[in-house]
Every structure is written in C-alpha cells, then in structure tokens.
Motif scaffolding. Structure first.
Motif, PDB file in Angstrom:
ATOM      1  N   SER A  15     -88.921  83.948  10.179  1.00 29.77           N
ATOM      2  CA  SER A  15     -87.746  84.576   9.424  1.00 29.77           C
ATOM      3  C   SER A  15     -88.659  85.184   8.216  1.00 29.77           C
ATOM      4  O   SER A  15     -88.034  86.201   7.641  1.00 29.77           O
ATOM      5  CB  SER A  15     -86.785  83.655   9.005  1.00 29.77           C
ATOM      6  OG  SER A  15     -87.390  82.484   8.112  1.00 29.77           O
ATOM      7  N   ASN A  69     -77.282  72.407   8.465  1.00 25.71           N
ATOM      8  CA  ASN A  69     -76.160  73.331   8.401  1.00 25.71           C
ATOM      9  C   ASN A  69     -76.122  74.664   7.831  1.00 25.71           C
ATOM     10  O   ASN A  69     -75.881  75.836   7.864  1.00 25.71           O
ATOM     11  CB  ASN A  69     -74.703  72.576   8.522  1.00 25.71           C
ATOM     12  CG  ASN A  69     -74.412  71.952   9.895  1.00 25.71           C
ATOM     13  OD1 ASN A  69     -75.256  71.985  10.709  1.00 25.71           O
ATOM     14  ND2 ASN A  69     -73.414  70.879   9.599  1.00 25.71           N
ATOM     15  N   ILE A  72     -78.740  76.900   8.733  1.00 36.12           N
ATOM     16  CA  ILE A  72     -78.326  77.545   9.733  1.00 36.12           C
ATOM     17  C   ILE A  72     -77.430  78.701   9.724  1.00 36.12           C
ATOM     18  O   ILE A  72     -77.557  80.063   9.986  1.00 36.12           O
ATOM     19  CB  ILE A  72     -77.818  76.831  10.989  1.00 36.12           C
ATOM     20  CG1 ILE A  72     -78.681  75.538  11.452  1.00 36.12           C
ATOM     21  CG2 ILE A  72     -77.250  77.575  12.307  1.00 36.12           C
ATOM     22  CD1 ILE A  72     -78.122  74.960  12.280  1.00 36.12           C
ATOM     23  N   ASP A  75     -79.100  81.478   7.588  1.00 35.95           N
ATOM     24  CA  ASP A  75     -79.897  82.572   8.354  1.00 35.95           C
ATOM     25  C   ASP A  75     -78.999  83.434   9.149  1.00 35.95           C
ATOM     26  O   ASP A  75     -79.450  84.459   9.413  1.00 35.95           O
ATOM     27  CB  ASP A  75     -80.750  81.554   9.134  1.00 35.95           C
ATOM     28  CG  ASP A  75     -82.090  81.357   8.570  1.00 35.95           C
ATOM     29  OD1 ASP A  75     -82.473  82.014   7.692  1.00 35.95           O
ATOM     30  OD2 ASP A  75     -82.722  80.596   9.124  1.00 35.95           O
ATOM     31  N   LEU A  76     -77.857  82.938   9.658  1.00 31.80           N
ATOM     32  CA  LEU A  76     -76.937  83.916  10.589  1.00 31.80           C
ATOM     33  C   LEU A  76     -76.373  84.747   9.554  1.00 31.80           C
ATOM     34  O   LEU A  76     -76.256  85.901  10.042  1.00 31.80           O
ATOM     35  CB  LEU A  76     -76.056  82.774  11.197  1.00 31.80           C
ATOM     36  CG  LEU A  76     -76.345  81.856  12.324  1.00 31.80           C
ATOM     37  CD1 LEU A  76     -75.201  80.972  12.938  1.00 31.80           C
ATOM     38  CD2 LEU A  76     -77.142  82.606  13.327  1.00 31.80           C
ATOM     39  N   TYR A 176     -84.012  86.269  11.967  1.00 32.90           N
ATOM     40  CA  TYR A 176     -83.302  85.339  11.427  1.00 32.90           C
ATOM     41  C   TYR A 176     -82.397  84.135  12.557  1.00 32.90           C
ATOM     42  O   TYR A 176     -82.008  83.405  12.481  1.00 32.90           O
ATOM     43  CB  TYR A 176     -82.308  86.121  10.278  1.00 32.90           C
ATOM     44  CG  TYR A 176     -82.675  86.495   9.094  1.00 32.90           C
ATOM     45  CD1 TYR A 176     -83.432  85.555   8.165  1.00 32.90           C
ATOM     46  CD2 TYR A 176     -83.036  87.846   8.834  1.00 32.90           C
ATOM     47  CE1 TYR A 176     -83.851  85.770   7.154  1.00 32.90           C
ATOM     48  CE2 TYR A 176     -83.366  88.306   7.336  1.00 32.90           C
ATOM     49  CZ  TYR A 176     -83.911  87.130   6.724  1.00 32.90           C
ATOM     50  OH  TYR A 176     -84.581  87.548   5.468  1.00 32.90           O
ATOM     51  N   SER A 179     -84.787  82.057  13.841  1.00 35.63           N
ATOM     52  CA  SER A 179     -84.698  80.848  12.936  1.00 35.63           C
ATOM     53  C   SER A 179     -83.501  79.865  12.929  1.00 35.63           C
ATOM     54  O   SER A 179     -83.880  78.826  13.006  1.00 35.63           O
ATOM     55  CB  SER A 179     -85.103  81.266  11.618  1.00 35.63           C
ATOM     56  OG  SER A 179     -85.036  80.224  10.588  1.00 35.63           O
ATOM     57  N   ALA A 180     -82.381  80.479  13.066  1.00 39.80           N
ATOM     58  CA  ALA A 180     -81.271  79.519  13.105  1.00 39.80           C
ATOM     59  C   ALA A 180     -81.304  78.835  14.376  1.00 39.80           C
ATOM     60  O   ALA A 180     -80.778  77.635  14.361  1.00 39.80           O
ATOM     61  CB  ALA A 180     -80.045  80.509  13.033  1.00 39.80           C
ATOM     62  N   GLU A 183     -83.654  75.842  14.082  1.00 34.09           N
ATOM     63  CA  GLU A 183     -83.235  74.812  13.249  1.00 34.09           C
ATOM     64  C   GLU A 183     -82.127  73.919  13.747  1.00 34.09           C
ATOM     65  O   GLU A 183     -82.008  72.914  13.407  1.00 34.09           O
ATOM     66  CB  GLU A 183     -82.679  75.495  11.943  1.00 34.09           C
ATOM     67  CG  GLU A 183     -83.706  75.997  10.909  1.00 34.09           C
ATOM     68  CD  GLU A 183     -83.337  77.194  10.046  1.00 34.09           C
ATOM     69  OE1 GLU A 183     -84.050  77.678   9.057  1.00 34.09           O
ATOM     70  OE2 GLU A 183     -82.300  77.687  10.104  1.00 34.09           O
ATOM     71  N   SER A 184     -81.190  74.564  14.730  1.00 39.66           N
ATOM     72  CA  SER A 184     -80.421  73.907  15.581  1.00 39.66           C
ATOM     73  C   SER A 184     -80.724  72.505  16.207  1.00 39.66           C
ATOM     74  O   SER A 184     -79.815  71.882  16.518  1.00 39.66           O
ATOM     75  CB  SER A 184     -79.561  74.848  16.224  1.00 39.66           C
ATOM     76  OG  SER A 184     -80.479  75.252  17.507  1.00 39.66           O
TER      77      SER A 184
END
Length: 417
Positions: A15, A69, A72, A75-76, A176, A179-180, A183-184
């Motif tokens: 990201s 969260n 996430i 980033d979204l 991005y 990246s999300a 991270e999930s």
C-alpha cells in the motif's frame, strides 16, 4: 518476524508503494493539466488537515473498536476512492474542473482514512510482538517506509510516462485491496468492547473516553511536553523540504536530478538511524542523552548543509541529518508505545499524530512566506531552522518533567479505564 507481523508488514509495503504512485500521478497530472503550483499545494494541504481535525476522534475509535477492522476498512475506502478517480480519468472525462475536484475529494478521503489508520496501526503493532522485539519491529516498519519512498520516487516518474495517470492510479487502488486482504488474515486475541445502544449514549461514551485519554496523558508527568518536543521537529523540517528544489538549483547550482539524490541519501541515513537506534540498549538517562544528542547532531548537520555550495558535502550532511532523525524518531515512537497501556495507546498515538500534523502545514506556510520575502534564500532560511532546532533542544533539555518522563521509561502495567 511472526506471521501476524509479516501479514501486516507485507500489506503496508504494497500500500505504501501504491501511495507513492498516487502522489506522483496527482502531482504530474495537475502540473500538466493546470500548471498551478498553488492548486498542487492546496490539494496536498487537504490531505494533511484531516489528521489534525480527526486525530483525537480517531484515537478513541482505535481504543474502542477492533484495530484490525479499522485497518481493513480504511484500506478498502482508500482503494475504492482511488479506483473511482482512475476510472474517471481513464474515461477521458471532458471537464477538467470535475477531475480536479475529484483529486481534492480523494485527497480528503485518503487523509481522513489515514487519520484513523495511523493511530490504529501504531497501537496495533505492540499487541502483535513481545516488548523486547518492539524496537526492531518498529525499525523494520519505518525502514520499509523509507525504502518504498526511495523506490517510489525513483520509479514513479518513469511509470507515469510509460503507463499514464489512470493505470498508475489503478495500481494504487489494487495495492490497497491487497493490503486489506493481507490484514484480514491477522489473528490475535481481540479485546472485548462493551456495546452501547443509542446515539446519545454512544456520544456520551465517546466523549468520556476522549476526556479519559486526555486525563491519562495529563497524569503522566512530562508526556505532553515530550510529545510537543518530538512533534516540533516537523515544524523546522517543513521549510527545508519545501525549499529543497530551490537549494539544488540556486545554491548548489545543480540540475533537478540532484533533488532526487538528496532525498534518497536522507532516506538511506534514516534507515541506518532506525537500525542503530534499535540495536543500542537505552535505559534511564541513556535514552535522554541519545534523543537530545541526536537532535543536536541534526542541527549541526543542517547548519553545514545550509552553508555549503559543494554537492558532495550536501550529500554527506543530509545523510547525517537522516541518520540523526532516524535515531530520534525510533526512540520517540517506541517510548510512547511501550510506556502506554494498550487501552490508551490509540488515543496517545493519535494525539501525537495530531500535534505533528498541525505543526507541519504551519511550517510549510511560514517556509513559503520566508521564501517569498527573501527571494528563496535557502542559506538563510535553513540556517534559521538549524538554530531553531538547537535552541528548542537545549531549552527542552532543561525541562525537569520531560527529563523525568524520558528517564522513567520502563514498560508499565496496563491501566484500566
């Protein structure tokens, strides 16, 4: 590096590269299509201001809700906003005004997202590693940021010419989303947060949490003064970074590519500074000495940088400046992370971000004003910044509350809200 840190790190790596792509695409597109430097600076300012406005709120959110969260979702949001911008430019929308407004809107959205993202990630990292590995982990993350900046600045212009703004922005949006996704998969023991029903009750709780966080900072003798000292460095750095292109062409009498050389060597110095700072054992008075001496070293190197007309000496002095900043920044960051219980960490880190972000545009405005008044006399302006840092460091070192906070930095037990 454990699995959770690796997942967070790889998401951040991708990201951050995308973020460089967005900045370059925005700056080049605005320059080519509007030719307005004022418009460019205005949109850059719009991306910074949300950190000042939403910083205190973001810290409470980071302590109230799942930090994973928050990362996430932000980033979204950033991915979707940049994707929309990419589609609009790719479709060759005829109204230049609409595209400019979209750039401004996306910059604001990204700024708001970053305002919530940064305190969450700063508070999240200590939850994923043991205390004895925190310094090296933060150094690793900070080094990655510097590396992506170097790579992004080196390749961004080339990719812009080869691919164009729409594709470069599309790559940013994809970064991005990746990246999300990364991270999930992070797994950790999330703290249970009390659910509150009703808007009025939520507002009261949010206000109470905000005041509780400020009370915590106030109760820690010297913490606020240390925050202000650490953040004030941005105020003096801002004019230097703003006027660096004028320094290259007007004082060094070099071509524009030397601007990239200077930025790269400063980033390399910062990387070395982060790792040196992470390897030294600083406890008690040693931390105090390291932080103050690093700032005095920064002041001296900046003074040398301000007075020289030799490109080689400029490279060496700016490398030392980056080195001293890396040492100082790592000590400051880990100081607040280690010294703050997890239930308050989001609010503490967001307050630090708010103060830093607030002083940055102020420094930019004053730097621009001084440049206009002195006909961009970088020798004078940079030397004033150097003296300002030295005076700030010396006067701050006389503050007994701040010295006490730096000295008594041992990790403390979590305190209940």
């Amino acid at each position: 590096m454990n699995k959770n840190i690796f997942l967070l790190w790889q998401g951040q790596l991708i990201s951050q590269l995308g973020m460089q792509a967005y900045t370059i695409a925005m700056m080049f597109w605005l320059m080519e299509n509007t030719g307005s430097s004022f418009l460019m600076s205005l949109i850059l300012t719009l991306s910074i201001l949300p950190s000042v406005i939403f910083g205190p709120i973001a810290g409470v959110i980071a302590d109230q809700f799942s930090r994973k969260n928050i990362l996430i979702v932000t980033d979204l949001i950033r991915g979707m906003s940049v994707l929309l911008l990419s589609v609009m430019i790719f479709g060759e929308y005829e109204s230049q005004f609409i595209i400019v407004m979209l750039f401004a809107t996306v910059s604001i959205v990204n700024g708001i997202s970053k305002a919530f993202f940064q305190p969450a990630v700063d508070a999240f990292i200590p939850d994923l590693v043991t205390s004895n590995k925190l310094s090296k982990t933060v150094a690793f993350f900070q080094s990655t940021t510097q590396c992506t900046t170097i790579i992004g600045q080196a390749l961004g212009g080339i990719l812009y010419r080869a691919l164009g703004a729409p594709i470069l922005l599309l790559l940013d949006a994809i970064s991005y989303f990746i990246s999300a996704f990364s991270e999930s998969f992070i797994k950790y023991d999330a703290k249970e947060h009390k659910k509150i029903s009703g808007i009025a009750n939520k507002y009261k709780q949010h206000k109470a949490d905000l005041m509780d966080g400020l009370s915590y900072v106030n109760s820690c003798k010297g913490m606020l003064q240390t925050m202000i000292f650490a953040s004030s460095i941005n105020f003096f750095i801002a004019p230097v970074m703003l006027l660096l292109p004028f320094y290259v062409t007007g004082q060094l009498l070099e071509e524009a590519h030397w601007y990239g050389y200077l930025l790269a060597v400063m980033a390399l110095g910062s990387i070395l500074g982060y790792w040196l700072s992470a390897t030294i054992n600083v406890r008690g008075n040693r931390r105090t000495m390291v932080m103050f001496l690093s700032m005095l070293l920064f002041s001296c190197s900046l003074m040398l940088f301000s007075q020289t007309i030799s490109p080689k000496i400029a490279l060496i002095s700016l490398f030392i400046s980056g080195l001293s900043l890396g040492i100082f920044n790592l000590q400051a960051t880990t100081l607040f992370q280690k010294n703050t219980p997890t239930e308050f960490r989001g609010r503490v880190m967001s307050l630090l971000m708010t103060i830093s972000s607030g002083l940055l545009p102020l420094g930019l405005l004053i730097g621009g004003g001084l440049g206009a008044v002195t006909n961009n006399n970088t020798q004078l302006i940079f030397s004033v910044c150097s003296i300002g840092i030295a005076v700030l460091t010396i006067t701050t070192s006389l503050n007994s509350s701040l010295r006490s906070y730096l000295f008594n930095h041992e990790e403390i037990a979590p305190r209940k809200a």
